[in-house]
Design a protein around this motif. Structure first.
Motif, short mmCIF file in Angstrom:
data_model
loop_
_atom_site.label_atom_id
_atom_site.label_comp_id
_atom_site.label_asym_id
_atom_site.label_seq_id
_atom_site.Cartn_x
_atom_site.Cartn_y
_atom_site.Cartn_z
N TYR A 373 0.82 -1.21 0.00
CA TYR A 373 0.00 0.00 0.00
C TYR A 373 0.86 1.26 0.00
CZ TYR A 373 -3.89 -3.01 1.58
OH TYR A 373 -4.85 -3.99 1.69
N VAL A 374 0.38 2.29 -0.72
CA VAL A 374 0.92 3.64 -0.59
C VAL A 374 -0.25 4.61 -0.57
CG1 VAL A 374 3.10 3.09 -1.77
CG2 VAL A 374 1.19 4.03 -3.09
N TRP A 375 -0.03 5.74 0.08
CA TRP A 375 -1.00 6.82 0.13
C TRP A 375 -0.28 8.09 -0.30
CZ3 TRP A 375 -0.23 2.97 3.53
CH2 TRP A 375 -1.33 2.18 3.92
N ILE A 376 -0.85 8.81 -1.27
CA ILE A 376 -0.25 10.03 -1.80
C ILE A 376 -1.17 11.21 -1.49
CG2 ILE A 376 0.57 11.22 -3.87
CD1 ILE A 376 2.26 8.80 -3.21
N SER A 377 -0.61 12.25 -0.92
CA SER A 377 -1.40 13.44 -0.62
C SER A 377 -1.92 14.08 -1.91
CB SER A 377 -0.55 14.45 0.15
OG SER A 377 -1.17 15.72 0.18
N GLY A 378 -3.18 14.48 -1.89
CA GLY A 378 -3.75 15.15 -3.06
C GLY A 378 -3.06 16.46 -3.39
N ASP A 379 -2.34 17.01 -2.42
CA ASP A 379 -1.62 18.27 -2.66
C ASP A 379 -0.25 18.05 -3.30
OD1 ASP A 379 -3.66 19.90 -1.44
OD2 ASP A 379 -2.97 19.14 0.49
N PHE A 380 0.18 16.78 -3.38
CA PHE A 380 1.51 16.49 -3.94
C PHE A 380 1.47 15.40 -5.01
CE2 PHE A 380 2.24 18.28 0.25
CZ PHE A 380 3.29 19.14 0.06
N TRP A 381 0.29 15.05 -5.48
CA TRP A 381 0.19 13.86 -6.33
C TRP A 381 0.84 14.06 -7.69
CZ3 TRP A 381 -2.28 13.02 -11.05
CH2 TRP A 381 -3.11 14.03 -11.51
N MET A 382 1.08 15.29 -8.10
CA MET A 382 1.70 15.52 -9.40
C MET A 382 3.22 15.68 -9.29
SD MET A 382 -1.12 17.94 -11.31
CE MET A 382 -0.40 17.68 -12.92
N GLN A 383 3.80 15.25 -8.17
CA GLN A 383 5.25 15.22 -8.03
C GLN A 383 5.71 13.76 -8.19
OE1 GLN A 383 6.66 17.11 -4.48
NE2 GLN A 383 5.76 19.09 -5.00
N PRO A 384 6.32 13.42 -9.31
CA PRO A 384 6.67 12.01 -9.54
C PRO A 384 7.61 11.44 -8.50
CG PRO A 384 7.69 13.45 -11.19
CD PRO A 384 6.71 14.28 -10.44
N GLN A 385 8.47 12.30 -7.90
CA GLN A 385 9.38 11.77 -6.90
C GLN A 385 8.65 11.28 -5.66
OE1 GLN A 385 9.33 14.83 -8.09
NE2 GLN A 385 9.60 16.40 -6.52
N SER A 386 7.47 11.83 -5.36
CA SER A 386 6.69 11.33 -4.22
C SER A 386 6.24 9.89 -4.46
CB SER A 386 5.47 12.23 -3.97
OG SER A 386 5.87 13.51 -3.53
N TRP A 387 5.74 9.61 -5.65
CA TRP A 387 5.33 8.25 -6.00
C TRP A 387 6.53 7.31 -6.01
CZ3 TRP A 387 0.26 6.77 -7.58
CH2 TRP A 387 -0.66 7.82 -7.68
N PHE A 388 7.62 7.76 -6.63
CA PHE A 388 8.81 6.92 -6.74
C PHE A 388 9.33 6.55 -5.35
CE2 PHE A 388 13.31 6.27 -8.21
CZ PHE A 388 13.03 5.34 -9.20
N HIS A 389 9.31 7.51 -4.43
CA HIS A 389 9.78 7.30 -3.07
C HIS A 389 8.86 6.33 -2.32
CE1 HIS A 389 11.69 8.93 0.75
NE2 HIS A 389 10.61 8.34 1.23
N GLU A 390 7.56 6.59 -2.34
CA GLU A 390 6.63 5.74 -1.57
C GLU A 390 6.57 4.32 -2.13
OE1 GLU A 390 5.87 6.93 1.13
OE2 GLU A 390 6.22 9.04 0.71
N LEU A 391 6.58 4.17 -3.44
CA LEU A 391 6.60 2.83 -4.02
C LEU A 391 7.91 2.12 -3.70
CD1 LEU A 391 4.91 3.66 -7.43
CD2 LEU A 391 3.95 2.22 -5.64
N GLY A 392 8.98 2.90 -3.53
CA GLY A 392 10.24 2.31 -3.09
C GLY A 392 10.11 1.65 -1.72
N HIS A 393 9.36 2.28 -0.81
CA HIS A 393 9.13 1.67 0.50
C HIS A 393 8.53 0.27 0.35
CE1 HIS A 393 10.37 4.90 3.03
NE2 HIS A 393 9.40 5.74 2.70
N ASN A 394 7.67 0.09 -0.63
CA ASN A 394 7.00 -1.20 -0.81
C ASN A 394 7.97 -2.34 -1.10
OD1 ASN A 394 3.86 -0.15 -2.46
ND2 ASN A 394 4.61 0.14 -0.40
N TYR A 395 9.18 -2.00 -1.52
CA TYR A 395 10.19 -3.02 -1.82
C TYR A 395 11.28 -3.07 -0.75
CZ TYR A 395 7.90 -3.21 -6.35
OH TYR A 395 6.97 -3.35 -7.36
N PHE A 396 10.90 -2.79 0.49
CA PHE A 396 11.78 -2.86 1.66
C PHE A 396 12.82 -1.75 1.70
CE2 PHE A 396 10.34 -7.29 1.09
CZ PHE A 396 9.83 -7.55 2.36
N LEU A 397 12.66 -0.71 0.90
CA LEU A 397 13.61 0.40 0.95
C LEU A 397 13.23 1.35 2.08
CD1 LEU A 397 14.13 1.38 -2.81
CD2 LEU A 397 15.07 -0.57 -1.53
N ARG A 398 14.18 1.60 2.97
CA ARG A 398 13.99 2.62 3.98
C ARG A 398 14.64 3.90 3.49
NH1 ARG A 398 13.10 0.39 9.24
NH2 ARG A 398 10.85 0.16 9.37
#
Length: 614
Positions: A373-398
Motif C-alpha cells: 500500500y501507498v497513500w499520496i497526498s492530493g496536494d503532492f500527487w503531481m510530483q513524480p518523486q513522491s510516487w517513486f519514493h513511496e513505491l520504493g518503500h513497498n520493496y523494503f527500501l527505507r
C-alpha cells in the motif's frame, strides 16, 4: 478490544492494588484480597443480576474497580505479523514509523504503541513474525466498557484496540545477517521476478547473464502493476485530486511522467504500462466507518485510519465489479487540502505520502500475489518523486541518510524531497536494478592488499557498484561505492545540491561512498552516505569503522572512474620487502620513507686520484 482467542494466550497477570475510598473493614479486605479477578467477575454477576442489564452492570463494574483498584495490569503476549509504514513530510522531518500487528491466530489488526526503547530494528520489514508483550491496564478496561454495548448489538461494529507494547521479540525476520562470504558465493532468496510480465532484455543495457545473476540472489523489480484509488473523503477538503482520465494521463503521457521515471532509473528493467495500471474513482468514502474490524475516520490520519481508508476502497472496488487481485500496489490519492480536515491545526497529517515497508503479508519476503500500500497526498500527487519514493518503500527500501542527518542523502530518491533523482547503489541492489562489480571480504582481500577497480557511471551499466564487506572488523561494516553524474531529466542529483553529483555538462562525476549493512534484499536498514571523492578531494580513509580502508581516485571521466582500494595492516610500513603498501599511504616497500633504513648503503665515492709525480 482483544478477542477471546487472544485472551486465551495471556501470560500470568500483574495486579496493583489501591483504594480511593475510606479504609475497608478487615472482612472486606480479606474478601478483596482472595482474588482480585474472581472478585471482579463475581461483582459483575451480582450487578448484572440486580440491574437486569449488561451496560449498567459494566458501568458499575468500572466504577467499583476505579474506586477499589481491582483492575489488573494484564501482562499478555500476542504473536502476529508486523506491518510497518513510513511517513514522509514536505519539511523533511524524519518521523517515526507506524506499526500495525496482524494477530496470527485471529487475523485481528491492532495499531501498536511502542516504547522507543523496545522499537524494532530498522532492518525489520513488514511481514516479520513477532511476539509483543503488552500491558492493557486501565485503558483497555475503559475501552472495553465504552464499546461493550456496540459489540453486543452488532459484531460488525467491533474494532480492535491499540496495543501498548512493553517488549518485542522477533520470531522470523527473513533478512540474512551472514557476513562471512566466499569469493563466488551468492545469498539465495526468491528466484522469480516481482512483476507480471517476463523480462525483456532488449529494453535494457543489462545483459542476460547480469539479469540472471541478479535473479539468483534476489527478486528483480521489473513490473510496476498498480491500482490507484482517487478518494472523495466525505466531501471534505478542496475536492478530489483529479479525474481517472487526468491521473492516467499524468502517469504515462505528461512531461517527466512516472512510467518513464521507473524505466530510466532501472535502465529499462522496470516497466509501468497502461496495461498494468488501473485508475478508479472517485471512491466515495463516508466520514467514518469500520472495515475489516478497523475503525477509521477521514478527519484524522492515525494508522487505523489510513488502513481503514484502503480497506474501504478495496471493498468498494470489489462491490463495483473490479478485479484488483493482479495489481501488486494499491495506491490512494487523498483529496486536495487534506490538512484542512485531517486533524486541522496539527502538522501530523501534512504528509506528502505514506508507504508500507514491504508487503501486506505474513512473510517478510516478496511472493507472487503479495500486495503493498501507498497513500499520496492530493496536494503532492503531481510530483513524480513522491510516487517513486513511496513505491520504493513497498520493496523494503527505507530512507537514505547521510552524515548530515536522517533523510539527507540527496543522491537517492529515498532521501529528502524534492529533486528528481534515481536510487543510490545499495537501493538499486535491493531492487535488482544493479549489481556488484565485485564484493571484497576477508577471503579475497587480505591485510596490506591494494586493488584497482573501474567503476562505470551509474546510468550506463548494470554492474555499477563496488561492495566491501569489512568482516575483518567485529561490526562487519558493508561499504558500497558508486560513480554518479547528473542525467537528464530524472537523475538531477546536483541540482541545488553540491557534492553528491556533478552537472550533466561536467566532464567528471562524483564517487559516492555509502554504508548499508544488508546482505538480503529485504533488509530494510537505512542507507547512509558517509563520504564522497571529487576532483578536488581524491582520497577517503576510514576513520569510522576501524577497517583500515583507504580509497583513492585514479581516473574520473565522463564514462567511468578508476579507484584503488587498500586495506592497511599497520600504521606504518614495517615490512619493506613484501610488495605491499602496509600503511596504505600510496607508497610500497622501499618507496616509503619509513623503509629508508632498508635502503642499501651507497658505496663510498672513489678516492680522488693522486697528484702526478713531479
Amino acid at each position: 478490544m482483544i478477542s477471546a482467542q487472544t485472551r486465551a494466550e495471556l501470560e500470568p497477570r500483574r495486579c496493583i492494588g489501591y483504594d480511593l475510598v475510606p479504609a475497608a473493614s478487615k472482612t472486606q479486605q480479606r474478601a478483596r484480597s482472595r482474588s482480585p479477578r474472581a472478585s471482579t467477575w463475581s461483582s459483575f454477576r451480582f450487578y448484572r443480576a440486580g440491574l437486569g442489564g449488561l451496560m449498567p452492570a459494566a458501568l458499575l463494574l468500572l466504577y467499583f474497580n476505579l474506586l477499589h483498584g481491582s483492575i489488573c495490569a494484564e501482562a499478555s503476549s500476542v504473536e502476529g505479523f508486523l506491518w510497518i509504514t513510513d511517513k514522509d513530510y514536505p519539511d523533511g522531518r524524519d518521523a517515526s514509523p507506524d506499526y500495525m500487528l496482524k494477530n496470527a491466530g485471529t487475523g485481528e489488526l491492532h495499531s501498536l504503541v511502542i516504547n522507543p526503547e523496545v522499537a524494532p530494528p530498522d532492518s525489520l520489514g513488514s511481514g516479520a513474525r513477532v511476539r509483543v508483550k503488552i500491558s492493557e491496564g486501565r485503558r483497555s478496561m475503559v475501552e472495553s466498557v465504552v464499546t461493550l454495548q456496540a459489540n453486543t448489538s452488532s459484531g460488525s461494529s467491533r474494532s480492535a484496540a491499540p496495543l501498548h507494547v512493553e517488549a518485542l521479540d522477533i520470531i522470523t525476520q527473513g533478512a540474512s545477517t551472514k557476513t562471512s562470504l566466499t569469493a563466488a558465493e551468492t545469498i539465495p532468496q526468491a528466484t522469480s521476478s516481482l512483476g507480471d510480465t517476463p523480462f525483456k532484455s532488449a529494453q535494457s543495457t543489462w545483459t542476460a547473464s547480469a539479469y540472471q545473476r541478479a535473479k539468483a540472489s534476489r527478486p528483480v523489480v521489473d513490473s510496476i502493476s498498480m491500482v490507484v484509488f482517487i478518494a472523495d473523503m466525505c466531501g471534505r477538503g478542496g475536492g478530489t485530486a483529479g479525474t481517472p482520465e487526468a491521473v492516467r494521463s499524468w502517469l504515462f503521457d505528461s512531461d517527466n511522467n512516472l512510467a518513464s521515471y521507473f524505466s530510466t532509473c532501472s535502465q529499462g528493467v522496470a516497466s509501468m504500462s497502461k496495461d498494468n495500471v488501473l485508475v478508479l474513482g472517485p471512491v466515495p468514502l463516508p466520514c467514518s466507518g469500520i472495515t475489516k474490524s478497523v475503525k477509521w475516520s477521514v478527519t484524522s490520519c492515525s494508522t487505523m485510519d489510513y488502513y481503514g481508508w484502503m480497506f474501504y476502497a478495496e471493498e468498494w472496488a470489489k462491490n463495483a465489479g473490479y478485479d484488483i487481485s493482479r495489481y501488486r500496489h494499491r495506491a490512494m490519492i487523498t483529496p486536495l487540502k487534506q490538512n484542512t480536515f485531517m486533524s486541522p491545526g496539527s502538522s501530523d497529517c501534512s504528509w506528502t505520502g505514506l508507504g508500507i515497508v514491504g508487503p501486506v503479508s505474513d512473510s517478510p519476503t516478496y511472493r507472487p500475489g503479495d500486495i503493498s500500500y501507498v497513500w499520496i497526498s492530493g496536494d503532492f500527487w503531481m510530483q513524480p518523486q513522491s510516487w517513486f519514493h513511496e513505491l520504493g518503500h513497498n520493496y523494503f527500501l527505507r530512507h537514505a541518510n547521510s552524515l548530515q542527518g536522517d533523510y539527507s542523502d540527496y543522491s537517492c530518491a529515498m532521501g529528502f524531497c524534492c529533486m528528481m533523482r534515481c536510487m543510490n547503489p545499495p537501493h538499486n541492489w535491493q531492487l535488482g536494478w544493479g549489481d556488484e562489480i565485485e564484493t571484497l571480504h576477508t577471503g579475497n582481500f587480505g591485510p596490506g592488499d591494494t586493488r584497482q577497480f573501474s567503476i562505470p557511471m551509474q546510468s550506463t551499466s548494470a554492474q555499477h557498484m563496488l561492495r566491501i564487506v569489512a568482516n575483518w572488523v567485529d561490526t562487519s561494516p558493508s561499504i558500497w561505492i558508486g560513480y554518479r553524474r547528473d542525467s537528464l531529466p530524472y537523475d538531477m542529483v546536483s541540482n541545488g545540491r553540491s557534492g553528491f553529483s556533478t552537472s550533466f555538462t561536467s566532464g567528471t562525476g562524483v564517487i559516492n561512498i555509502y554504508s548499508y549493512p544488508g546482505s538480503s534484499y529485504n533488509d530494510a536498514s537505512n542507507t547512509e552516505r558517509i563520504s564522497a571523492m571529487t576532483s578536488s578531494n581524491r582520497l577517503w580513509a576510514d576513520n569510522r569503522y576501524g577497517s583500515g580502508l583507504v580509497l583513492r581516485t585514479l581516473v574520473a571521466n565522463i564514462s567511468h572512474s578508476v579507484v584503488s582500494v587498500c586495506r592497511a595492516s599497520d600504521s606504518t610500513e614495517l615490512d619493506c620487502f613484501d610488495g605491499k603498501d602496509n600503511d596504505c599511504n600510496g607508497l610500497t616497500d622501499l618507496q616509503d620513507p619509513a623503509c629508508k633504513w632498508a635502503l642499501p648503503t651507497p658505496p663510498n665515492p672513489p678516492s680522488p686520484p693522486l697528484p702526478p709525480t713531479p
